[in-house]
Write a protein that holds these residues in place. Structure first.
Motif, PDB file in Angstrom:
ATOM      1  N   ASN A  63      29.285  31.355  52.946  1.00  0.00           N
ATOM      2  CA  ASN A  63      27.888  30.826  53.084  1.00  0.00           C
ATOM      3  C   ASN A  63      27.109  30.892  54.429  1.00  0.00           C
ATOM      4  OD1 ASN A  63      25.702  28.930  53.325  1.00  0.00           O
ATOM      5  ND2 ASN A  63      26.432  27.752  51.633  1.00  0.00           N
ATOM      6  N   PRO A  64      25.970  31.389  54.539  1.00  0.00           N
ATOM      7  CA  PRO A  64      25.416  31.570  55.937  1.00  0.00           C
ATOM      8  C   PRO A  64      25.163  30.444  56.508  1.00  0.00           C
ATOM      9  CG  PRO A  64      24.257  33.129  54.582  1.00  0.00           C
ATOM     10  CD  PRO A  64      25.338  32.112  53.607  1.00  0.00           C
ATOM     11  N   ASP A  65      24.988  29.094  56.037  1.00  0.00           N
ATOM     12  CA  ASP A  65      24.886  27.839  56.279  1.00  0.00           C
ATOM     13  C   ASP A  65      26.072  27.526  57.126  1.00  0.00           C
ATOM     14  OD1 ASP A  65      22.156  28.069  55.824  1.00  0.00           O
ATOM     15  OD2 ASP A  65      22.531  26.955  53.902  1.00  0.00           O
ATOM     16  N   LYS A  66      27.134  27.813  56.612  1.00  0.00           N
ATOM     17  CA  LYS A  66      28.502  27.555  57.158  1.00  0.00           C
ATOM     18  C   LYS A  66      29.427  28.354  57.882  1.00  0.00           C
ATOM     19  CE  LYS A  66      28.774  24.459  53.158  1.00  0.00           C
ATOM     20  NZ  LYS A  66      29.571  24.009  52.046  1.00  0.00           N
ATOM     21  N   PHE A  67      28.559  29.691  58.068  1.00  0.00           N
ATOM     22  CA  PHE A  67      29.388  30.828  58.812  1.00  0.00           C
ATOM     23  C   PHE A  67      29.642  30.398  59.939  1.00  0.00           C
ATOM     24  CE2 PHE A  67      29.694  34.996  60.797  1.00  0.00           C
ATOM     25  CZ  PHE A  67      30.042  35.726  59.562  1.00  0.00           C
ATOM     26  N   HIS A  68      28.862  29.935  61.123  1.00  0.00           N
ATOM     27  CA  HIS A  68      29.311  29.544  62.352  1.00  0.00           C
ATOM     28  C   HIS A  68      30.511  28.729  62.216  1.00  0.00           C
ATOM     29  CE1 HIS A  68      29.255  27.512  66.126  1.00  0.00           C
ATOM     30  NE2 HIS A  68      29.025  28.766  66.617  1.00  0.00           N
ATOM     31  N   ASP A  69      30.529  27.478  61.779  1.00  0.00           N
ATOM     32  CA  ASP A  69      31.748  26.518  61.817  1.00  0.00           C
ATOM     33  C   ASP A  69      32.889  27.168  61.165  1.00  0.00           C
ATOM     34  OD1 ASP A  69      29.985  24.899  63.203  1.00  0.00           O
ATOM     35  OD2 ASP A  69      29.238  23.733  61.656  1.00  0.00           O
ATOM     36  N   GLY A  70      32.715  27.715  59.894  1.00  0.00           N
ATOM     37  CA  GLY A  70      33.975  28.095  59.279  1.00  0.00           C
ATOM     38  C   GLY A  70      34.616  29.650  59.389  1.00  0.00           C
ATOM     39  N   PHE A  71      33.615  30.240  60.150  1.00  0.00           N
ATOM     40  CA  PHE A  71      34.220  31.745  60.458  1.00  0.00           C
ATOM     41  C   PHE A  71      34.199  32.304  61.821  1.00  0.00           C
ATOM     42  CE2 PHE A  71      33.853  36.339  59.336  1.00  0.00           C
ATOM     43  CZ  PHE A  71      34.703  36.743  58.566  1.00  0.00           C
ATOM     44  N   ALA A  72      32.981  31.758  62.602  1.00  0.00           N
ATOM     45  CA  ALA A  72      32.910  32.191  63.803  1.00  0.00           C
ATOM     46  C   ALA A  72      32.618  31.080  65.074  1.00  0.00           C
ATOM     47  CB  ALA A  72      31.966  33.379  63.827  1.00  0.00           C
ATOM     48  N   ALA A  73      33.347  30.108  64.725  1.00  0.00           N
ATOM     49  CA  ALA A  73      32.906  28.815  65.908  1.00  0.00           C
ATOM     50  C   ALA A  73      32.851  29.191  67.186  1.00  0.00           C
ATOM     51  CB  ALA A  73      33.690  27.642  65.450  1.00  0.00           C
ATOM     52  N   ASP A  74      33.567  30.157  67.707  1.00  0.00           N
ATOM     53  CA  ASP A  74      33.558  30.265  69.067  1.00  0.00           C
ATOM     54  C   ASP A  74      32.617  31.549  69.295  1.00  0.00           C
ATOM     55  OD1 ASP A  74      35.160  32.077  67.488  1.00  0.00           O
ATOM     56  OD2 ASP A  74      36.464  32.312  69.398  1.00  0.00           O
ATOM     57  N   VAL A  75      31.866  31.866  68.567  1.00  0.00           N
ATOM     58  CA  VAL A  75      30.603  32.816  68.949  1.00  0.00           C
ATOM     59  C   VAL A  75      29.409  32.037  68.938  1.00  0.00           C
ATOM     60  CG1 VAL A  75      29.614  34.742  67.915  1.00  0.00           C
ATOM     61  CG2 VAL A  75      32.078  34.545  67.765  1.00  0.00           C
ATOM     62  N   VAL A  82      23.210  36.487  62.979  1.00  0.00           N
ATOM     63  CA  VAL A  82      23.247  37.892  62.565  1.00  0.00           C
ATOM     64  C   VAL A  82      24.273  38.332  61.856  1.00  0.00           C
ATOM     65  CG1 VAL A  82      22.901  40.230  63.790  1.00  0.00           C
ATOM     66  CG2 VAL A  82      21.616  38.513  64.666  1.00  0.00           C
ATOM     67  N   ILE A  83      25.413  38.038  62.158  1.00  0.00           N
ATOM     68  CA  ILE A  83      26.812  38.567  61.674  1.00  0.00           C
ATOM     69  C   ILE A  83      26.649  38.102  60.262  1.00  0.00           C
ATOM     70  CG2 ILE A  83      29.196  38.458  61.374  1.00  0.00           C
ATOM     71  CD1 ILE A  83      29.162  37.840  64.638  1.00  0.00           C
ATOM     72  N   ALA A  84      26.133  36.675  60.142  1.00  0.00           N
ATOM     73  CA  ALA A  84      26.223  36.135  58.595  1.00  0.00           C
ATOM     74  C   ALA A  84      25.343  37.125  57.617  1.00  0.00           C
ATOM     75  CB  ALA A  84      26.027  34.910  58.572  1.00  0.00           C
ATOM     76  N   ALA A  85      23.956  37.396  58.395  1.00  0.00           N
ATOM     77  CA  ALA A  85      23.086  38.166  57.435  1.00  0.00           C
ATOM     78  C   ALA A  85      23.589  39.441  57.137  1.00  0.00           C
ATOM     79  CB  ALA A  85      22.035  38.218  58.316  1.00  0.00           C
TER      80      ALA A  85
END
Length: 166
Positions: A63-75, A82-85
């Motif tokens: 889910n793009p809304d959860k992408f940062h925390d669940g997939f790429a938290a250190d980015v 951009v990556i999520a999109a």
């Protein structure tokens, strides 16, 4: 297992080493879903979709809304947007596939394990790397160290090249 004790090489003789970064490393005859189920920390889950012909399928996507925390938290968050999109969903039928060959059985393997990987889970990555007798490097990273720690990924690739090159 040292590379010299591996079975004779099969496949492309130009391939001297394998480098897996936060990846699944299935064995011959091992259903991908059974391997992925070994993780106790993965936060990936299936979503359903409808094809143009009305048939349905299941895919894995973050889910793009959860992408940062669940997939790429250190980015950085702007990069994760951009990556999520740009992510492409994976049809879950791939997880029912069963490999008929495992290159890591005959070719030396280097693995990068991300300790904070919530996509596959570091526990699964360690299990796979140990089973494959991989030369392993661990980093404090999410599932995408190629973005958050590109030097560690580059160093691993260079190490594999150095130890298997001419």
């Amino acid at each position: 297992m040292e590379p010299s004790s591996r079975r004779p090489r099969e496949g492309n003789p130009k391939v001297k080493a394998l480098v897996f970064v936060t990846a699944l490393i299935p064995d011959v005859g091992e259903q991908i879903s059974a391997l992925a189920a070994k993780s106790t920390t993965s936060q990936l889950g299936p979503t359903n979709y409808t094809n143009a012909d009305g048939s349905t399928g299941t895919q894995l996507t973050v889910n793009p809304d959860k992408f940062h925390d669940g997939f790429a938290a250190d980015v950085p968050a702007d990069l994760t947007r951009v990556i999520a999109a740009q992510q492409r969903p994976t049809d879950t039928t791939v997880f029912s596939s069963v490999p008929t060959a495992a290159a890591w059985r005959t070719i030396p393997l280097w693995s990068l394990i991300a300790r904070q990987d919530l996509a596959l889970g570091a526990d699964l990555e360690r299990f796979e790397a140990d089973r494959a007798h991989s030369k392993t490097v661990e980093v404090d990273s999410s599932h995408v160290p190629m973005f958050s720690q590109p030097n560690a990924v580059t160093d691993l690739i260079l190490d594999a090249a150095k130890h298997t090159g001419r």
